[in-house]
Design a protein around this motif. Structure first.
Motif, mmCIF file in Angstrom:
data_model
loop_
_atom_site.group_PDB
_atom_site.id
_atom_site.type_symbol
_atom_site.label_atom_id
_atom_site.label_comp_id
_atom_site.label_asym_id
_atom_site.label_seq_id
_atom_site.Cartn_x
_atom_site.Cartn_y
_atom_site.Cartn_z
ATOM 1 N N TYR A 134 20.319 82.999 66.005
ATOM 2 C CA TYR A 134 21.266 83.859 66.506
ATOM 3 C C TYR A 134 22.626 83.593 65.510
ATOM 4 C CZ TYR A 134 19.048 82.826 70.938
ATOM 5 O OH TYR A 134 18.039 82.746 71.765
ATOM 6 N N TYR A 139 26.954 83.909 65.709
ATOM 7 C CA TYR A 139 27.981 83.993 66.631
ATOM 8 C C TYR A 139 29.256 83.925 65.792
ATOM 9 C CZ TYR A 139 25.129 83.050 70.762
ATOM 10 O OH TYR A 139 24.284 82.963 71.751
ATOM 11 N N GLN A 166 33.298 82.814 66.087
ATOM 12 C CA GLN A 166 34.665 82.331 67.031
ATOM 13 C C GLN A 166 35.915 82.655 66.543
ATOM 14 O OE1 GLN A 166 34.941 78.006 67.256
ATOM 15 N NE2 GLN A 166 35.831 78.182 69.294
ATOM 16 N N PHE A 190 35.395 81.956 62.324
ATOM 17 C CA PHE A 190 34.501 80.863 61.849
ATOM 18 C C PHE A 190 33.114 81.272 62.475
ATOM 19 C CE2 PHE A 190 33.374 76.694 61.205
ATOM 20 C CZ PHE A 190 32.933 75.934 62.311
ATOM 21 N N LEU A 213 29.012 80.924 63.463
ATOM 22 C CA LEU A 213 28.224 79.823 63.620
ATOM 23 C C LEU A 213 26.721 80.422 63.881
ATOM 24 C CD1 LEU A 213 30.522 78.437 66.368
ATOM 25 C CD2 LEU A 213 29.236 77.052 64.590
ATOM 26 N N LYS A 272 16.755 78.533 68.482
ATOM 27 C CA LYS A 272 16.130 77.645 69.479
ATOM 28 C C LYS A 272 14.674 78.131 69.865
ATOM 29 C CE LYS A 272 16.694 79.529 73.786
ATOM 30 N NZ LYS A 272 15.550 80.203 74.283
ATOM 31 N N GLU A 301 17.085 74.744 74.917
ATOM 32 C CA GLU A 301 18.619 74.998 74.512
ATOM 33 C C GLU A 301 18.782 75.393 73.137
ATOM 34 O OE1 GLU A 301 17.360 71.854 75.229
ATOM 35 O OE2 GLU A 301 17.945 70.600 73.768
ATOM 36 N N ALA A 302 19.895 76.166 72.632
ATOM 37 C CA ALA A 302 20.214 76.321 71.099
ATOM 38 C C ALA A 302 20.513 75.353 70.510
ATOM 39 C CB ALA A 302 20.611 77.869 71.151
ATOM 40 N N PHE A 303 20.273 75.220 69.230
ATOM 41 C CA PHE A 303 20.881 74.128 68.372
ATOM 42 C C PHE A 303 21.620 74.959 67.282
ATOM 43 C CE2 PHE A 303 18.740 70.398 69.756
ATOM 44 C CZ PHE A 303 17.580 70.752 70.165
ATOM 45 N N PHE A 304 22.755 74.422 67.110
ATOM 46 C CA PHE A 304 23.916 75.000 66.219
ATOM 47 C C PHE A 304 24.093 74.354 65.011
ATOM 48 C CE2 PHE A 304 26.114 78.368 68.574
ATOM 49 C CZ PHE A 304 25.705 78.141 69.724
ATOM 50 N N GLY A 305 24.290 75.313 63.879
ATOM 51 C CA GLY A 305 24.701 74.713 62.671
ATOM 52 C C GLY A 305 26.132 74.287 62.388
ATOM 53 N N GLN A 306 26.791 73.890 61.392
ATOM 54 C CA GLN A 306 28.058 73.324 61.102
ATOM 55 C C GLN A 306 29.078 74.366 61.217
ATOM 56 O OE1 GLN A 306 29.272 70.026 62.102
ATOM 57 N NE2 GLN A 306 27.342 70.503 63.053
ATOM 58 N N ARG A 366 33.635 78.936 57.780
ATOM 59 C CA ARG A 366 34.683 79.629 57.793
ATOM 60 C C ARG A 366 34.966 80.558 56.753
ATOM 61 N NH1 ARG A 366 38.800 79.293 61.129
ATOM 62 N NH2 ARG A 366 37.911 77.362 61.988
#
Lengths: 111, 113
Positions: free
Chosen positions: A33, A35, A37, A88, A90, A94, A99-104, A107
């Motif tokens: 995914y 996203y 922000q 930002f 992201l 998954k 659940e989904a795991f996110f990167g850091q 920006r």
């Protein structure tokens, strides 16, 4: 260690230029995914991919493009058609029923 | 049109008390719900989830309650600790075969000393 790696952490782009954000995962996850922000906007879905060589538009896909040539990689290109690219970004991945795991995050700033 | 709504942008709670964060959804096809915690300039970290076949799931200090008829879920944190100060996101997914995950706008939780 298994995880999701986004690079670079900070990225500057001149107006009118395309830029590609990298996302790599070694978790053997099928779904990935992107996203975005913005302050007060939460996480808005740009694109997602459930399997290699397939992806679907999210809620704000205009001005963005993706590819999914390998299971491990899901790069996002921010094109010059994106009116407000500063944000930002992201990436997440998954397996089914988890659940989904996110990167850091990356920006991106347009200068 | 927002499918996942967190109507409280911020919440302040005294340390040691219970924090209750709320979330509403509109899509009755959602069958898996998640809560994430996020610090500035970092990726969200998963806290707890609940399937639509359950009405409660507990993990340590965190409990999620689901009211399907009201299309409402809540996250309870007890006791609240200073490290709980962060933005909390509610998310929903359509379940097996539908990997799209929709997030709310988040609630900023402040734990007061």
């Amino acid at each position: 260690d298994g995880g999701i790696t986004q690079s670079p952490k900070y990225l500057f782009r001149k107006e009118g230029q395309n830029v590609t954000l990298s996302c790599e995962q070694n978790l053997n996850h099928d779904a990935m995914y992107w996203y975005r922000q913005d302050p007060g906007q939460g996480l808005r879905l740009i694109y997602y991919s459930q399997i290699v060589n397939d992806f679907q538009k999210g809620d704000i896909a205009e001005g963005y493009s993706v590819s999914r040539e390998k299971k491990e990689s899901f790069p996002l290109t921010v094109t010059s058609a994106q009116k407000n690219p500063t944000a930002f970004y992201l990436c997440a991945s998954k397996r089914d029923l988890t659940e989904a795991f996110f990167g850091q995050g990356t920006r991106l700033t347009v200068v | 049109d927002q499918q996942v709504k967190q109507n409280s942008p911020s919440l302040s709670v005294q340390e040691g008390r219970i924090s209750i964060l709320n979330c509403d959804y509109t899509n009755s096809m959602f069958d898996y719900f998640l809560w994430y915690k996020k610090y500035p300039a970092e990726g969200p970290t998963f806290l707890i989830s609940i399937s639509s076949i359950k009405d409660k799931n507990e993990d340590g200090r965190f409990t999620v309650f689901l009211n399907k008829s009201a299309k409402h879920l809540s996250l309870h944190i007890v006791p609240s600790q200073p490290g709980d100060s962060a933005v909390y996101f509610c998310a929903a997914s359509g379940g097996p075969g539908d990997d799209k995950i929709i997030f709310g706008k988040g609630t900023r939780l402040h734990i007061l000393p």
